[in-house]
Design a protein around this motif. Structure first.
Motif, PDB file in Angstrom:
ATOM      1  N   GLY A   1       0.839  -1.199   0.000  1.00  0.00           N
ATOM      2  CA  GLY A   1       0.000   0.000   0.000  1.00  0.00           C
ATOM      3  C   GLY A   1       0.859   1.228   0.000  1.00  0.00           C
ATOM      4  O   GLY A   1       1.821   1.309  -0.758  1.00  0.00           O
ATOM      5  N   GLY A   2       0.550   2.156   0.872  1.00  0.00           N
ATOM      6  CA  GLY A   2       1.350   3.370   1.012  1.00  0.00           C
ATOM      7  C   GLY A   2       1.269   4.243  -0.216  1.00  0.00           C
ATOM      8  O   GLY A   2       0.202   4.427  -0.797  1.00  0.00           O
ATOM      9  N   ASP A   3       2.442   4.731  -0.623  1.00  0.00           N
ATOM     10  CA  ASP A   3       2.495   5.700  -1.712  1.00  0.00           C
ATOM     11  C   ASP A   3       2.177   5.086  -3.065  1.00  0.00           C
ATOM     12  O   ASP A   3       2.196   5.770  -4.074  1.00  0.00           O
TER      13      ASP A   3
ATOM     14  N   ARG B   1      -4.758  -7.429  -8.982  1.00  0.00           N
ATOM     15  CA  ARG B   1      -5.928  -6.636  -9.395  1.00  0.00           C
ATOM     16  C   ARG B   1      -6.818  -6.295  -8.206  1.00  0.00           C
ATOM     17  O   ARG B   1      -7.493  -5.273  -8.217  1.00  0.00           O
ATOM     18  N   SER B   2      -6.832  -7.175  -7.202  1.00  0.00           N
ATOM     19  CA  SER B   2      -7.707  -6.891  -6.067  1.00  0.00           C
ATOM     20  C   SER B   2      -7.075  -5.857  -5.135  1.00  0.00           C
ATOM     21  O   SER B   2      -7.764  -5.203  -4.366  1.00  0.00           O
ATOM     22  N   ARG B   3      -5.744  -5.710  -5.210  1.00  0.00           N
ATOM     23  CA  ARG B   3      -5.075  -4.762  -4.306  1.00  0.00           C
ATOM     24  C   ARG B   3      -4.810  -3.418  -4.985  1.00  0.00           C
ATOM     25  O   ARG B   3      -4.824  -2.378  -4.361  1.00  0.00           O
ATOM     26  N   PHE B   4      -4.536  -3.451  -6.294  1.00  0.00           N
ATOM     27  CA  PHE B   4      -4.203  -2.232  -7.046  1.00  0.00           C
ATOM     28  C   PHE B   4      -5.266  -1.977  -8.109  1.00  0.00           C
ATOM     29  O   PHE B   4      -5.991  -2.887  -8.509  1.00  0.00           O
ATOM     30  N   VAL B   5      -5.280  -0.740  -8.585  1.00  0.00           N
ATOM     31  CA  VAL B   5      -6.159  -0.433  -9.718  1.00  0.00           C
ATOM     32  C   VAL B   5      -5.343  -0.687 -10.983  1.00  0.00           C
ATOM     33  O   VAL B   5      -4.515   0.131 -11.380  1.00  0.00           O
TER      34      VAL B   5
END
Ligand code: SF4
Length: 379
Positions: free
Chosen positions: A49-51, A82-86
């Protein structure tokens, strides 16, 4: 492509067998170890996550041999991402594949899962050379893999080739290039062999079990490559990379343009625009840490600004587009021509650099002697 998007690299550190010249973080692994690695990788991606909460417009599965994993495993990793990032709908999603590890069915399933760019490690179309360097496939399997990839719907297909290999002649290299072009790929990467200390091939060269082409032959291969591929419609856009128009590797361009990227997996490196960090190269340690919910990061540095400027310069100068002085000013708030007036003058004098529109690019001689050019920018 912009800095407001992110590239993601996923490292799969397993191969069926180690090639003689290979110094990458890769080795054979048991099925159990591979399954554990996939679980660890998914865990790392899920916890990220994060930046990095920006849209992902390029994804690159490299290795190792990603296609040593099952289609289901590769799909799970991509779905986790895909579930964590766009991941944007137009994202370039590349997969490195060894021709000996794919078939028509697996390629069709991989295309279906969302991979839209395939990079096949062909290296040579000379079976004698493929055996000498320990590749697990033959030339005909590479040809079949290309045909199967096209049937599966991959309309962005790259072939990796190598020159300067043991037993290779200029004629053999010409034939490899001819056969590569005949298969009508969209992109070709062509690297000169770098003999890495500690590899099986390095030992064979020392004991003269393997004989490398001499410097003159290797230079002739390089010259032929750079004369032949442009004539066949592949423009050179980076020192070792050639593409049909519009088929340049968008992910790799991020590295050369100094854009941020995030790496997942053992030995994967990340860059957030200022800091670089990397995971351990030890696959077992990586799995243990990730599966215990702990970071596997073992390296982090933020380069002092003079080093960042130099790094930006030599990465940009790897591309044929070259270094844009406007972009340099925007990123660093400094004038490239003022900072590097001395090195630039020397490189122009030696015929290695020329002015190009709003910037600078290496000449053909500059590409050939690129290492000499890059050191001029070091602080
Ligand atoms: S397939 Fe690639 S990563 Fe694997 S051993 Fe060979 S060169 Fe190394």
């Amino acid at each position: 492509m912009s800095t407001k998007t992110l590239g993601v690299y996923i490292h799969i550190p397993f191969c069926r067998a180690k090639c003689g010249y290979c110094a990458f973080v890769s080795r054979p692994g048991s099925r159990e170890e591979q399954q554990q690695y996939v679980a660890a990788l998914c865990r790392e991606i899920s916890a990220a996550g994060g930046d990095f909460a920006v849209p992902v417009d390029t994804v690159f599965f490299g290795g190792g041999t990603p296609t040593i994993l099952s289609v289901a495993e590769l799909t799970v990793i991509l779905d986790t991402l895909r579930s964590r990032f766009v991941v944007t709908s137009t994202a370039e999603i590349s997969l490195e594949a060894n021709p000996g590890t794919v078939d028509a069915e697996s390629l069709a399933q991989l295309r279906q899962a969302g991979f839209n760019r395939l990079s096949l490690g062909v290296q040579s179309f000379d079976d004698r050379i493929l055996r000498a360097i320990g590749r697990i496939h033959c030339a005909d399997e590479a040809r079949q893999a290309v045909a199967a990839a096209r049937t599966a719907g991959f309309d962005n297909l790259s072939l990796d080739l190598m020159y300067g290999l043991p037993g290779q002649t200029v004629d053999s290299w010409r034939e490899t290039l001819r056969r590569a072009v005949e298969l009508a790929p969209d992109h070709i990467s062509a690297y000169g062999l770098k003999l890495e200390e500690g590899t099986a091939l390095a030992a064979q060269v020392i004991t003269r079990q393997a004989i490398l082409p001499g410097e003159a032959a290797e230079e002739a291969m390089y010259d032929y490559l750079n004369a032949y591929l442009p004539r066949q419609g592949f423009h050179r856009y980076e020192i070792s990379n050639y593409a049909r128009p519009g088929k340049e590797c968008r992910h790799n361009l991020k590295y050369w343009r100094y854009f941020p990227y995030r790496g997942f997996g053992a030995a994967a490196h990340s860059f957030d625009g200022r800091a670089r960090f990397a995971n351990t190269e030890d696959v077992s340690f990586y799995c243990t840490r990730q599966l215990a919910g702990q970071s596997a990061e073992t390296f982090r540095e933020t380069l002092p600004e003079p080093d960042q400027l130099a790094e930006y310069a030599f990465l940009a100068l790897r591309t044929t587009e070259g270094l844009m002085t406007g972009d340099f000013r925007e990123r660093f708030g400094q004038n490239f021509d003022d900072i590097y007036a001395g090195p630039v003058a020397e490189l122009i004098r030696d015929g290695l650099l020329i002015r190009e529109r709003d910037g600078w690019r290496l000449t053909e001689k500059g590409f050939k002697l690129s290492n000499q050019a890059y050191v001029k920018f070091l602080p």
